[in-house]
Design a protein around this motif. Sequence first.
Motif, PDB file in Angstrom:
ATOM      1  N   PHE A   1       0.797  -1.218   0.000  1.00 54.03           N
ATOM      2  CA  PHE A   1       0.000   0.000   0.000  1.00 54.03           C
ATOM      3  C   PHE A   1       0.837   1.280   0.000  1.00 54.03           C
ATOM      4  N   LYS A   2       2.147   1.131   0.243  1.00 50.98           N
ATOM      5  CA  LYS A   2       3.064   2.282   0.232  1.00 50.98           C
ATOM      6  C   LYS A   2       2.630   3.367   1.218  1.00 50.98           C
ATOM      7  N   ARG A   3       2.085   2.944   2.323  1.00 49.55           N
ATOM      8  CA  ARG A   3       1.620   3.869   3.353  1.00 49.55           C
ATOM      9  C   ARG A   3       2.202   3.463   4.699  1.00 49.55           C
ATOM     10  N   PRO A   4       2.270   4.380   5.651  1.00 51.89           N
ATOM     11  CA  PRO A   4       2.730   3.998   6.992  1.00 51.89           C
ATOM     12  C   PRO A   4       1.850   2.878   7.552  1.00 51.89           C
ATOM     13  N   TYR A   5       2.451   1.999   8.316  1.00 52.61           N
ATOM     14  CA  TYR A   5       1.690   0.881   8.880  1.00 52.61           C
ATOM     15  C   TYR A   5       0.552   1.376   9.777  1.00 52.61           C
ATOM     16  N   THR A   6       0.764   2.488  10.446  1.00 51.12           N
ATOM     17  CA  THR A   6      -0.268   3.000  11.351  1.00 51.12           C
ATOM     18  C   THR A   6      -1.455   3.584  10.610  1.00 51.12           C
ATOM     19  N   GLU A   7      -1.374   3.694   9.286  1.00 59.63           N
ATOM     20  CA  GLU A   7      -2.540   4.091   8.492  1.00 59.63           C
ATOM     21  C   GLU A   7      -3.307   2.876   7.988  1.00 59.63           C
ATOM     22  N   LEU A   8      -2.743   1.687   8.176  1.00 59.73           N
ATOM     23  CA  LEU A   8      -3.382   0.475   7.676  1.00 59.73           C
ATOM     24  C   LEU A   8      -4.162  -0.235   8.772  1.00 59.73           C
ATOM     25  N   VAL A   9      -4.854   0.562   9.563  1.00 67.41           N
ATOM     26  CA  VAL A   9      -5.759   0.026  10.581  1.00 67.41           C
ATOM     27  C   VAL A   9      -7.150  -0.037   9.970  1.00 67.41           C
ATOM     28  N   TYR A  10      -7.950  -0.985  10.437  1.00 73.30           N
ATOM     29  CA  TYR A  10      -9.267  -1.198   9.845  1.00 73.30           C
ATOM     30  C   TYR A  10     -10.275  -0.217  10.423  1.00 73.30           C
TER      31      TYR A  10
ATOM     32  N   VAL B   1     -11.936   0.325  14.274  1.00 76.45           N
ATOM     33  CA  VAL B   1     -11.743   1.542  15.065  1.00 76.45           C
ATOM     34  C   VAL B   1     -13.098   2.071  15.533  1.00 76.45           C
ATOM     35  N   GLU B   2     -14.086   2.028  14.645  1.00 74.83           N
ATOM     36  CA  GLU B   2     -15.449   2.435  15.019  1.00 74.83           C
ATOM     37  C   GLU B   2     -16.014   1.512  16.092  1.00 74.83           C
ATOM     38  N   LEU B   3     -15.743   0.229  15.976  1.00 76.28           N
ATOM     39  CA  LEU B   3     -16.244  -0.735  16.954  1.00 76.28           C
ATOM     40  C   LEU B   3     -15.637  -0.490  18.331  1.00 76.28           C
ATOM     41  N   LEU B   4     -14.338  -0.224  18.379  1.00 81.15           N
ATOM     42  CA  LEU B   4     -13.686   0.093  19.655  1.00 81.15           C
ATOM     43  C   LEU B   4     -14.354   1.305  20.307  1.00 81.15           C
ATOM     44  N   ALA B   5     -14.587   2.351  19.520  1.00 82.60           N
ATOM     45  CA  ALA B   5     -15.201   3.572  20.050  1.00 82.60           C
ATOM     46  C   ALA B   5     -16.642   3.316  20.492  1.00 82.60           C
TER      47      ALA B   5
ATOM     48  N   THR C   1     -19.597 -15.237  15.574  1.00 84.24           N
ATOM     49  CA  THR C   1     -19.892 -14.433  14.396  1.00 84.24           C
ATOM     50  C   THR C   1     -18.649 -14.348  13.514  1.00 84.24           C
ATOM     51  N   VAL C   2     -18.807 -14.648  12.239  1.00 85.62           N
ATOM     52  CA  VAL C   2     -17.702 -14.554  11.287  1.00 85.62           C
ATOM     53  C   VAL C   2     -17.971 -13.360  10.367  1.00 85.62           C
ATOM     54  N   VAL C   3     -17.086 -12.383  10.423  1.00 84.30           N
ATOM     55  CA  VAL C   3     -17.223 -11.184   9.603  1.00 84.30           C
ATOM     56  C   VAL C   3     -16.531 -11.418   8.266  1.00 84.30           C
ATOM     57  N   ASP C   4     -17.305 -11.387   7.203  1.00 83.08           N
ATOM     58  CA  ASP C   4     -16.768 -11.500   5.849  1.00 83.08           C
ATOM     59  C   ASP C   4     -16.328 -10.094   5.426  1.00 83.08           C
ATOM     60  N   MET C   5     -15.026  -9.879   5.390  1.00 81.72           N
ATOM     61  CA  MET C   5     -14.515  -8.525   5.138  1.00 81.72           C
ATOM     62  C   MET C   5     -15.075  -7.932   3.852  1.00 81.72           C
ATOM     63  N   LYS C   6     -15.167  -8.726   2.808  1.00 79.22           N
ATOM     64  CA  LYS C   6     -15.643  -8.223   1.517  1.00 79.22           C
ATOM     65  C   LYS C   6     -17.125  -7.877   1.555  1.00 79.22           C
ATOM     66  N   ALA C   7     -17.916  -8.694   2.216  1.00 77.78           N
ATOM     67  CA  ALA C   7     -19.359  -8.501   2.207  1.00 77.78           C
ATOM     68  C   ALA C   7     -19.862  -7.601   3.327  1.00 77.78           C
ATOM     69  N   ASP C   8     -19.165  -7.583   4.456  1.00 79.47           N
ATOM     70  CA  ASP C   8     -19.703  -6.918   5.649  1.00 79.47           C
ATOM     71  C   ASP C   8     -19.114  -5.546   5.940  1.00 79.47           C
ATOM     72  N   TRP C   9     -18.043  -5.176   5.239  1.00 80.30           N
ATOM     73  CA  TRP C   9     -17.432  -3.864   5.481  1.00 80.30           C
ATOM     74  C   TRP C   9     -17.602  -2.968   4.260  1.00 80.30           C
ATOM     75  N   LYS C  10     -18.137  -1.766   4.463  1.00 77.57           N
ATOM     76  CA  LYS C  10     -18.241  -0.791   3.385  1.00 77.57           C
ATOM     77  C   LYS C  10     -16.862  -0.324   2.934  1.00 77.57           C
ATOM     78  N   GLN C  11     -15.974  -0.150   3.894  1.00 82.80           N
ATOM     79  CA  GLN C  11     -14.613   0.242   3.586  1.00 82.80           C
ATOM     80  C   GLN C  11     -13.683  -0.481   4.536  1.00 82.80           C
ATOM     81  N   VAL C  12     -12.428  -0.589   4.156  1.00 84.91           N
ATOM     82  CA  VAL C  12     -11.444  -1.289   4.965  1.00 84.91           C
ATOM     83  C   VAL C  12     -10.609  -0.296   5.765  1.00 84.91           C
ATOM     84  N   PHE C  13     -10.019   0.668   5.048  1.00 83.94           N
ATOM     85  CA  PHE C  13      -9.177   1.678   5.696  1.00 83.94           C
ATOM     86  C   PHE C  13      -9.919   3.014   5.756  1.00 83.94           C
TER      87      PHE C  13
END
Length: 335
Positions: free
Chosen positions: A161-170, A174-178, A321-333
């Motif tokens: 992704f050529k980005r800092p690792y700290t930008e590659l959080v899901y 992050v929303e779930l933690l909050a 519960t199994v979260v299908d990343m492709k089907a269940d997330w609108k965005q990843v990063f």
Amino acid sequence: MFVPRDLQTASCALAIFLIVALAPVVAVAQSDPLPSWNDTAPKATIITFVEKVTKQGSPDFVPEAERIAVFDNDGTLWVEHPSYTQLAFALDRVKMLAPQHPEWRETQPFKAVLDGDMKTLAASGEKGLLELIMTTHAGMTSSDFQKVVSDWLASARDPKFKRPYTELVYQPMVELLAYLRANGFKTFIVSGGGIEFMRPWAEKIYGVPPEQVIGSSIKTEFRMQDDTPTLYRLPEVNFIDDKAGKPVGINQQIGRRPIAAFGNSDGDLQMLQWTTMAGGPARLGVLIHHTDAAREYAYDRDTEFGRLDKALDAAAITGWTVVDMKADWKQVFKD
């Protein structure tokens, strides 16, 4: 500019109509606690669980002090492919320190790292990787190590992704933690990664303070250096917080059994078992399934990093519960 009275009246009426018509839409958007999640079963399961355990009078109500949620880090909160971020850090440390160790040119697994021979490095197994970690993470004070980690994260870039690792959080996580914290939960990271590797940045990235990070560790000892008290890192294993070690680490550092656990691999199997198979109030176990090769990666049973095999089979039996990343997330990063 002159505007006819009839047109003014019509414009006002239209404005009022739009405000009234769109108000429910705006209200719904603002009240969605997990906007980066699609409206599929996993999102509904999580929200229903939170509502049950936080509603006074509910048979599943859990007091705030007992609302403990634990999260794996690699592959659950941020990217773990093509290799764990901490391993990338260790490899870079080997290359940086190599001029001080000419013997590494002929000594495995260091030779494999310097030659870029990842096949030989992988063949060195857990023993070889552990030797790399011990050599590159020790021989300094804890505060010095934290600075080394912070400096590396500021400059290192993910190879894909050529980005800092700290930008590659899901972003969904992050929303779930909050969301959990907003409902009285205390959130912990429970990772096989190094505890002092994660602590320098976990609060800024996840909102999880250092005292709520549980991870693997090497031994440290108290030393006076130039009349200054320090903790010095030794090249010896203290604790491995992975697989069966995770429940042990949770018990040692939290002292309460969690009611929610989130992971993505077989390394999280025992943590989910410890959390969900204890009886008592409602409990939640969630696995993040990497299915999105376009936006991130797709892998499960056939991978060296983050293998999801036994835990995936267990999910079907236990009802996790199994979260299908492709089907269940609108965005990843985030971006």
